[in-house]
Scaffold this active site. Structure first.
Site, PDB file in Angstrom:
ATOM      1  N   GLU A 162      -0.400  -2.176   5.167  1.00  0.00           N
ATOM      2  CA  GLU A 162       0.498  -2.071   6.318  1.00  0.00           C
ATOM      3  C   GLU A 162       0.295  -0.756   7.040  1.00  0.00           C
ATOM      4  O   GLU A 162       0.503  -0.654   8.248  1.00  0.00           O
ATOM      5  CB  GLU A 162       1.958  -2.197   5.851  1.00  0.00           C
ATOM      6  CG  GLU A 162       2.985  -2.217   6.990  1.00  0.00           C
ATOM      7  CD  GLU A 162       3.364  -0.845   7.507  1.00  0.00           C
ATOM      8  OE1 GLU A 162       3.544  -0.695   8.731  1.00  0.00           O
ATOM      9  OE2 GLU A 162       3.470   0.087   6.695  1.00  0.00           O
ATOM     10  N   ASP A 218       0.802  -1.221   0.000  1.00  0.00           N
ATOM     11  CA  ASP A 218       0.000   0.000   0.000  1.00  0.00           C
ATOM     12  C   ASP A 218       0.836   1.272   0.000  1.00  0.00           C
ATOM     13  O   ASP A 218       1.982   1.297   0.432  1.00  0.00           O
ATOM     14  CB  ASP A 218      -0.980   0.008   1.166  1.00  0.00           C
ATOM     15  CG  ASP A 218      -0.311  -0.185   2.526  1.00  0.00           C
ATOM     16  OD1 ASP A 218       0.719  -0.872   2.587  1.00  0.00           O
ATOM     17  OD2 ASP A 218      -0.839   0.352   3.528  1.00  0.00           O
TER      18      ASP A 218
END
Length: 400
Positions: free
Chosen positions: A142, A84
């Protein structure tokens, strides 16, 4: 294999151009937590092209691939990458800069994904030479609680095949390209967030005696919370309590009804962590009560601290000494940043180390989570090669 280092270096040189292209494609189209749709599709496309089996749709966009050796009976080694991006406007002027306003890969997850993919391709090409399995974990989210690692575990990614050891690497601009850093034991802090609503009584700013001012109450709470780290924590226990947001939406002549505070808690010890939560709650409530206000406190319990298995870390350090040269292997200090790799490391022994990606001569010095963050792409080649080297060395170790 007679000389793992020589073999993986050769294959890596054949793969690096593709890995750089993958990293740039992901960087140009950043996607935030649990929305990594195009990134996931690119990962699946590459794995399919290379003939690597995988399962997609885990924790929404996560992908898990499995590479089996000529004899699948043997140890299972996992390599993890996060996918991400962050809600930050990129200011870099590079050809692969973000094409999505307000989003960028400011933490290097594009590089992590590209390097694990590259390592997977190398390992897959060598599958006839090892026993056991290598698992590639491409993890969403994350950067946002509850974190993709926790969700992937809850969805049972290890229910059929559970790794014996897990490894991950994270880029770090503080280390120069051509170096790696590692630390056994407690490495990165646990992370929690607190949310405090101070409920007062609003009114005209010129009649403070008729009001209960949540701004004053909130300000006193902010200052009092600083004493948790400075006066309540054992000086030997790293502790951070930071208030990062304070909203009191009044006017120059209007005292608002409420004030809102948000912040973080970072430490390493779970018992002290629990005590910090209790102190935040009692501090805010008592201060508010003393002023005739009320404080509502919510603690969001976040990621645990990262614990790198000392024995595994020592093995990886030995691999690093051989691969990078001892002078290029750095002992890292503890960090108060956090990462949900911690969930995997609580389940499986392993280590999370740092790949140096800074290069002052190229002007690549910006810190993680900044609008000018970038990496020295020359680090991608040794980065993916070293991941391959770790996995294959671990499998070779078991055979010995």
């Amino acid at each position: 294999m007679d000389d793992i280092k020589t073999i993986v270096n050769g294959l890596a040189n054949d793969t690096i151009d593709e890995v750089v292209a993958i990293r740039r494609a992901i960087h140009a189209y950043p996607e935030i937590s649990f929305d990594e749709v195009r990134t996931s599709e690119l990962i699946q496309k590459k794995l399919s092209e290379w003939g690597i089996r995988f399962q997609a749709g885990i924790a929404t966009t996560g992908v898990v691939a499995l590479i089996e050796g000529h004899n699948p009976e043997g140890p299972v080694i996992a390599l993890r990458a996060d996918m991400d991006a962050l809600p930050i406007e990129e200011k870099n002027e590079v050809e692969y800069a973000s094409t999505r306003p307000g989003y960028m890969h400011a933490c290097g997850h594009d590089a992590h994904t590209a390097m694990v993919l590259g390592a997977g391709k190398i390992i897959h090409e060598l599958r006839d030479y090892f026993s056991g399995k290598v698992m590639l974990i491409f993890q969403p989210s994350e950067e946002m609680y509850p974190g993709g690692a926790k969700v992937m575990l809850e969805e049972g990614i290890f229910s059929r095949v559970k790794p014996d050891f897990i490894f991950g690497q994270h880029v770090l601009p503080e280390l120069e390209s051509g170096t790696v850093g590692m630390r056994g034991g407690e490495y990165m802090a646990s992370t929690d967030e607190f949310y405090i609503t101070v409920k007062g009584r609003g009114g005209h700013g010129a009649t403070p005696h008729l009001n209960v001012d949540p701004v004053v109450v909130g300000a006193e709470i902010v200052m009092a919370l600083q004493t948790i780290a400075s006066r309540n924590a054992n000086p030997a226990m790293p502790t951070v309590v930071t208030t990062g947001k304070f909203i009191a939406d009044g006017m120059p002549n209007v005292t608002p009804e409420n004030a809102y505070l948000e912040g973080i808690v970072r430490t390493f010890d779970d018992n002290w962590r629990k005590s910090i939560h209790e102190r935040i709650k009692s501090t805010a409530e008592n201060i508010a009560r003393r002023h005739g206000a009320r404080a509502e406190v919510k603690i969001a319990h976040g990621y645990p601290a990262i614990y790198n298995n000392p024995e595994v870390t020592e093995r990886v350090k030995a691999y690093a000494d051989n691969f990078w040269g001892k002078q290029n292997v750095i002992l890292l200090p503890q960090r108060m940043t956090a990462d949900d790799m911690a969930y995997f490391l609580k389940e499986i022994p392993g280590t999370y180390y740092r790949l140096g990606t800074g290069n002052p001569e190229k002007g690549i010095t910006s810190n993680l989570h900044t609008s000018t963050f970038n990496i020295d792409e020359d680090a991608l080649l040794p980065g993916m090669t070293f991941l391959s080297y770790i996995a294959l060395s671990e499998l070779e170790r078991d055979r010995d």
